[in-house]
Write an enzyme that holds these catalytic residues in place. Sequence first.
Site, PDB file in Angstrom:
ATOM      1  N   HIS A   1       0.875  -1.171   0.000  1.00  0.00           N
ATOM      2  CA  HIS A   1       0.000   0.000   0.000  1.00  0.00           C
ATOM      3  C   HIS A   1       0.915   1.224   0.000  1.00  0.00           C
ATOM      4  CE1 HIS A   1      -2.099  -3.070   2.448  1.00  0.00           C
ATOM      5  NE2 HIS A   1      -3.251  -2.540   2.081  1.00  0.00           N
TER       6      HIS A   1
ATOM      7  N   ASP B   1       2.444   2.026   3.400  1.00  0.00           N
ATOM      8  CA  ASP B   1       3.429   1.090   3.974  1.00  0.00           C
ATOM      9  C   ASP B   1       4.835   1.574   3.717  1.00  0.00           C
ATOM     10  OD1 ASP B   1       1.240  -0.607   4.265  1.00  0.00           O
ATOM     11  OD2 ASP B   1       1.706  -1.728   2.429  1.00  0.00           O
TER      12      ASP B   1
ATOM     13  N   GLU C   1     -10.672  -6.662  -4.107  1.00  0.00           N
ATOM     14  CA  GLU C   1     -10.515  -7.729  -3.113  1.00  0.00           C
ATOM     15  C   GLU C   1     -11.740  -7.794  -2.203  1.00  0.00           C
ATOM     16  OE1 GLU C   1      -6.734  -7.792  -1.154  1.00  0.00           O
ATOM     17  OE2 GLU C   1      -7.565  -8.719   0.626  1.00  0.00           O
TER      18      GLU C   1
ATOM     19  N   GLU D   1      -8.903 -13.627  -1.133  1.00  0.00           N
ATOM     20  CA  GLU D   1      -8.108 -13.971   0.044  1.00  0.00           C
ATOM     21  C   GLU D   1      -8.762 -15.103   0.816  1.00  0.00           C
ATOM     22  OE1 GLU D   1      -6.646 -10.911   2.753  1.00  0.00           O
ATOM     23  OE2 GLU D   1      -7.112 -12.264   4.393  1.00  0.00           O
TER      24      GLU D   1
ATOM     25  N   ASP E   1      -4.572 -13.887  -2.307  1.00  0.00           N
ATOM     26  CA  ASP E   1      -3.892 -13.550  -1.058  1.00  0.00           C
ATOM     27  C   ASP E   1      -3.903 -14.817  -0.219  1.00  0.00           C
ATOM     28  OD1 ASP E   1      -3.252 -10.965  -1.618  1.00  0.00           O
ATOM     29  OD2 ASP E   1      -4.540 -10.061  -0.106  1.00  0.00           O
TER      30      ASP E   1
ATOM     31  N   ASP F   1     -10.267 -11.783  11.342  1.00  0.00           N
ATOM     32  CA  ASP F   1      -9.274 -12.005  10.290  1.00  0.00           C
ATOM     33  C   ASP F   1      -7.896 -12.203  10.905  1.00  0.00           C
ATOM     34  OD1 ASP F   1      -8.337 -12.135   7.736  1.00  0.00           O
ATOM     35  OD2 ASP F   1      -8.542 -10.009   7.301  1.00  0.00           O
TER      36      ASP F   1
ATOM     37  N   ASP G   1      -5.179 -13.814   9.447  1.00  0.00           N
ATOM     38  CA  ASP G   1      -4.072 -13.698   8.472  1.00  0.00           C
ATOM     39  C   ASP G   1      -2.858 -14.553   8.835  1.00  0.00           C
ATOM     40  OD1 ASP G   1      -5.391 -11.948   6.758  1.00  0.00           O
ATOM     41  OD2 ASP G   1      -4.649 -10.156   7.767  1.00  0.00           O
TER      42      ASP G   1
ATOM     43  N   ASP H   1      -0.383 -12.524   2.145  1.00  0.00           N
ATOM     44  CA  ASP H   1      -1.035 -11.520   2.977  1.00  0.00           C
ATOM     45  C   ASP H   1      -1.226 -12.130   4.354  1.00  0.00           C
ATOM     46  OD1 ASP H   1      -2.220  -9.299   3.866  1.00  0.00           O
ATOM     47  OD2 ASP H   1      -4.095  -9.535   2.784  1.00  0.00           O
TER      48      ASP H   1
HETATM   49 MN    MN Z   1      -7.070 -10.922   5.903  1.00  0.00          MN
END
Ligand code: MN
Length: 437
Positions: free
Chosen positions: A99, A102, A230, A266, A294, A305, A307, A337
């Site tokens: 992004h 980031d 997404e 994702e 992702d 979430d 991840d 991700d």
């Molecule tokens: Mn996620």
Amino acid sequence: MTYFEGISTIAYEGRGSKNPLAFKHYNPKEVVAGKTMEEHLRFAVAYWHTFTANGTDPFGAGTMVRNWDRYTGLDLAKARAEASFEFITKLGVPFFAFHDRDIAPEGATLQETNKNLDVIVEMMKQFMKDTGVKLLWNTQNMFTNPRFVHGAGTTSNADVYAYAAAQVKKSLEIGKELGAENYVFWGGREGYETLLNTNMKLELDNLAHLYRMAIDYAQEIGFDAQFLIEPKPKEPTKHQYDFDAATTMNFLRTYGLQDHFKLNLEANHATLAGHTFEHEIRVASINGMLGSLDANQGDMLLGWDTDEFPQDLTQTTLTMYEVLKNGGIGRGGVNFDAKVRRASFEQEDLFFAHIAGMDAYAKGLKVAAKLIEDRVLEEVVESRYRSFQVGIGAEIAAGTATLKSLEAYAYQNHPIRNVSGRQERIKAVVNEYLLSE
Ligand SMILES: [Mn+2]
């Protein structure tokens, strides 16, 4: 400056290896189903989780120990960029993704923020040239800053919308500058909390306008990336507009945007929507909308979430099965991700986590290719739908049957006979392939 002292390039050592800093299954040049693993999987390192995130959670402060954190401001951003290319090249991953926020800090004004971005983008361009690492996709963060409290493309405040549009413009220019393969929109705060204060129609119309402006501007500057949306059903808003693949495709078709976008799917977002990852991929694939993946996994005991890095081999196998049946992932890739757990705070954990994920996907790819080569599931499915190959079934499949013709058939066809779906047997066969491949 070396950030990952004592770690050299990660090599493939094969399944007998006990070296935690070696691949057991990911052998980038090994050919599987006509392409190298590297070409099939197109792995990407996610900048935010790997180099920017500090392990903060709602209950406590950051825990990550990162030797680039000795710097602040733009110097920190530069150190992160250096560290990132050292990490990505040592890991042997061909792509990265980020992004805008980031990679560079926000300044006091939008002009200052964009100048900070220019400094880091220039550095990255040189690193990319030196290492051959490419940008799988970039995107804009329109959710962290408090200005996006009511959303960005779906905000109730036109001034915020204009700011968001300016941010998209700059990010498109960065994507063009760095030759991004794809360009992602994740609707961070594009959703709502309560209908009592929400004009849903205006918000969705405005979001479509933003996408249309982005398409036009990309065309104007000659940026030919594949645009991706997404989906995610919840978090941070209670109801995210891009709920899942089917909802997102409906939005795109409603606004005539379907030829300009594909989907970035994702795994954890799929499960939050009450779907499996393979369901979301299949829905996109049969509609010609599979863009990129992702790769992470959620925790079925938790409703949020998480991840996590993927290690569930059944999951990676079924994912790569869908990708292979789709004819590959195209310009997309498999982006990690995923984040190390808050208690996995040492820098070395970043390598362990990515190696685990890459090996899990490599194994999944090999098993999926073998399943397809042996036509295991194809034969099951073909046999299950055989009744649509001949006679009345062929007429139904061709769309030539009518209610009258079907009634006439049903009157004389008695009794009806069904056969077992045999799913327990099929799951056991998939396990046999996982164990033997
Ligand atoms: Mn996620």
